[in-house]
Design a protein around this motif. Structure first.
Motif, PDB file in Angstrom:
ATOM      1  N   PHE A  18       0.819  -1.205   0.000  1.00  0.00           N
ATOM      2  CA  PHE A  18       0.000   0.000   0.000  1.00  0.00           C
ATOM      3  C   PHE A  18       0.859   1.264   0.000  1.00  0.00           C
ATOM      4  N   ILE A  19       2.163   1.094  -0.073  1.00  0.00           N
ATOM      5  CA  ILE A  19       3.100   2.204  -0.215  1.00  0.00           C
ATOM      6  C   ILE A  19       3.791   2.042  -1.564  1.00  0.00           C
ATOM      7  N   ASP A  20       3.782   3.102  -2.351  1.00  0.00           N
ATOM      8  CA  ASP A  20       4.378   3.027  -3.688  1.00  0.00           C
ATOM      9  C   ASP A  20       4.655   4.457  -4.155  1.00  0.00           C
ATOM     10  N   ARG A  21       5.305   4.576  -5.288  1.00  0.00           N
ATOM     11  CA  ARG A  21       5.514   5.901  -5.869  1.00  0.00           C
ATOM     12  C   ARG A  21       4.179   6.451  -6.356  1.00  0.00           C
ATOM     13  N   ILE A  22       3.917   7.710  -6.045  1.00  0.00           N
ATOM     14  CA  ILE A  22       2.680   8.351  -6.478  1.00  0.00           C
ATOM     15  C   ILE A  22       3.028   9.566  -7.335  1.00  0.00           C
ATOM     16  N   PRO A  23       2.085  10.039  -8.140  1.00  0.00           N
ATOM     17  CA  PRO A  23       2.371  11.187  -8.996  1.00  0.00           C
ATOM     18  C   PRO A  23       2.407  12.494  -8.211  1.00  0.00           C
TER      19      PRO A  23
END
Length: 612
Positions: free
Chosen positions: A493-498
């Motif tokens: 649920f943690i990832d690179r976001i724009p």
């Protein structure tokens, strides 16, 4: 005097005929194929507990078959009721795993208003059919002659299939990949044992806090003048309006401008990116929506979870004080507005945004009179097309205003598990809901961007497109990324976001900017940096993306999960390296301290000016 032969009780006979042979056979299968099963679970011996968990649930299913068989055959109501009492919680976990990619967690329960999207009649029917097959095996045995082998064979086949299915699910979602040390919330292969995750855990002792290197992580220091704003132009940005758009659960990896692997999924956002600064290496600092919105607007790691937490607080008339962008812009004379896609009281987003100081909160009812909006197309919220039509209508109505505006908004149409409503855009053949919702959002945003860039707002407004958190690891999303060769994705649920930033002055911002593992915790500071607003000491946590950090690592947390982010990798308490363990422990300590202050409403005392 003749002796009557001993006749064992009926339950012993049933257990001997229909359960004990199955147990013996399954133990034999595990013994023979144990090495291969443990290999499937990801390590030579590390998967042994998962093997026992899977076996335990397999035996539970066998027990269900036997209970139904016994109750039906012997007309024992208690046996059927017990089987039903076991089927319901088992079915619930299967449903959540099937659709959501992991078992029921405190995070899911905290967001109960959105998890309700799981419980459609179609999804319930799918899982119901699976469970009825197991129950049907017992009925089939009862309808057959007591000595026939058919019920036993049926039960064995179903149980082995269940056991194999558990190991394949584990492998599919890579929950037991050795190098990741089970980073996902799913810590067990057994659905019934997974309920242990819902029991509050005792916090482990952390030891002495680390005093070096990361001392500024949670230190709410003052915001120095931004090195992105030339000295000759400082003060210019303070006159800009601000519009922050938080896309529900959109990860950077799905957007073409970030190298997304799905072709032509986001052509309009890609077009917008050509006129904006594209920030890479930027992660969500928390999840899910409530924590994400609050955390970014106010620079905090909130201990309050989803709707359930806020429902309890608001039901008792409780309030919490936070240092937020709303107060900062209020001191500068801005009027603030938040655009919530829900109907009023449809969730707790509107109450939360009002609590943190937005002058007005616009919901589905507020904007329905604008062209293209109307009544909500989906249950409890506007579709994404309606949402951006409403936002466009509001901006058209306020063109030429002398007021400076700070605006923010949140859609719902890209939420996990749901699909686009009838009449809105799908991707390709429309078979993957996760792609449909992102593609439809892109189309709706594209129409908004066409209006915006040709409107007066393009000359006086800072427009930022980001996300409240990363995309949830629903099954369709995980599968489609794998099919398109996104090999570095992990179902977390943690990832690179724009983070896409449009500034009215061309060339003012670089076309691309590497945030170097920075997180959305620092969004409030990033916005103040972009407008060169000097923030007083002790206001926002985190770092602006433009600030010089002592160490290019990031930190993320939600619930009882903590992650250290370094070189595009995430590490949890089991996988963090010895070199980073002290930093990781300091992070946990600081988050818990912040959340204790939040719980006691001692995080921020309203009154002191936020401007430096």
């Amino acid at each position: 005097m003749s002796t009557q032969p001993f006749t064992p009780p009926a339950w012993v006979t049933v257990a001997t005929r229909y359960q004990l042979p199955h147990i013996a056979l399954l133990l034999l299968v595990v013994y023979i194929f144990g090495d291969r099963l443990q290999w499937l679970l990801g390590s030579r011996w590390g998967g042994s507990w998962a093997v026992l968990d899977a076996l335990a649930d397999t035996l539970l299913l066998l027990g269900l078959v036997s209970l139904v068989h016994y109750g039906f055959h012997r007309q024992r109501v208690w046996s059927l009721l017990l089987a039903l009492a076991l089927l319901v919680p088992l079915g619930l976990q299967y449903l959540v795993l099937w659709i959501g990619g992991q078992y029921l967690t405190p995070l899911a329960l905290g967001s109960v208003d959105h998890v309700s999207l799981l419980f459609t009649w179609g999804n319930i029917a799918k899982v119901g059919i699976v469970l009825l097959v197991f129950a049907g095996a017992g009925v089939a045995g009862a309808l057959t002659a007591p000595r026939t082998v058919a019920p036993a064979v049926t039960a064995i086949v179903l149980a082995v299939a269940s056991f194999a299915g558990a190991t394949l699910v584990e492998q599919k979602y890579e929950f037991h990949v050795y190098s990741w040390q089970r980073l996902n919330n799913l810590n067990t292969a057994a659905p019934m044992r997974a309920y242990r995750a819902l029991v509050p855990q005792t916090q482990e002792p952390l030891g002495p806090a680390h005093s070096g290197g990361l001392s500024g992580l949670m230190l709410r220091d003052g915001q120095p003048p931004s090195n992105i704003v030339p000295p000759s132009q400082r003060g210019e940005g303070k006159r800009l309006n601000v519009l922050l758009i938080f896309a529900e659960g959109v990860s950077a990896r799905t957007i073409g401008a970030y190298g997304g692997v799905v072709p032509d999924l986001t052509p309009n956002i890609d077009q917008f990116a050509r006129r904006a600064m594209v920030v890479s290496g930027y992660y969500n600092h928390t999840a899910a929506t409530y924590r994400g919105l609050l955390g970014q607007l106010c620079g905090v790691y909130s201990g309050f979870g989803g709707a359930a937490s806020w429902r309890e607080l608001f039901a008792t008339g409780g309030q919490r004080s936070y240092p937020c962008l709303t107060q900062l812009f209020g001191e500068l004379g801005y009027r603030s507005a938040f655009f919530d896609a829900h109907v009023a009281k449809g969730a707790y987003v509107d109450e939360l945004m009002a609590m943190i100081g937005f002058d007005s909160v616009l919901t589905a009812e507020t904007v329905k009179h604008y062209p293209g909006v109307g009544a909500p197309k989906t249950s409890g919220s506007l579709s994404d097309q309606q949402y951006f039509d409403g936002l466009t209508g509001y901006l058209r109505e306020h063109e030429g205003t002398d007021e400076r505006l700070f605006m923010a908004g949140y859609n719902l149409g890209t939420h996990a598990w749901i699909d686009v409503p009838a009449g809105e855009l799908t991707y390709g053949d429309g078979g993957v809901n996760a792609l449909n919702t992102i593609h439809n959002f892109d189309d709706a945003f594209g129409r908004f961007w066409q209006y915006f860039k040709d409107s007066p707002w393009a000359d006086n407004t800072l427009l930022i497109l980001t996300s409240d958190h990363a995309h949830y690891m629903e099954e369709s999303y995980v599968e489609v990324l794998a099919e398109h060769g996104d090999n570095d994705y992990r179902p977390l649920f943690i990832d690179r976001i724009p983070l896409l930033v449009y500034h009215p002055q061309k060339g003012f911002l670089p076309p691309r900017f590497n945030a170097e593992n920075n997180t959305s915790l620092g969004l409030a500071k990033t916005v103040s940096s972009l407008l060169d607003i000097p923030v007083a000491e002790g206001v926002f946590s985190g770092y602006s993306i433009f600030a010089k950090r002592p160490d290019p690592v990031g930190f993320a947390s939600y619930g009882n999960e903590f992650y250290l982010i370094e070189q595009r990798e995430l590490y949890n308490r089991k996988s963090v390296t010895d070199m980073r363990r002290a930093d990781y422990q300091q992070f946990m300590s600081q988050v818990r301290e912040m959340q204790a202050q939040e719980e006691a409403d001692e995080l921020w005392a309203p009154g002191p000016p936020m401007l430096h």
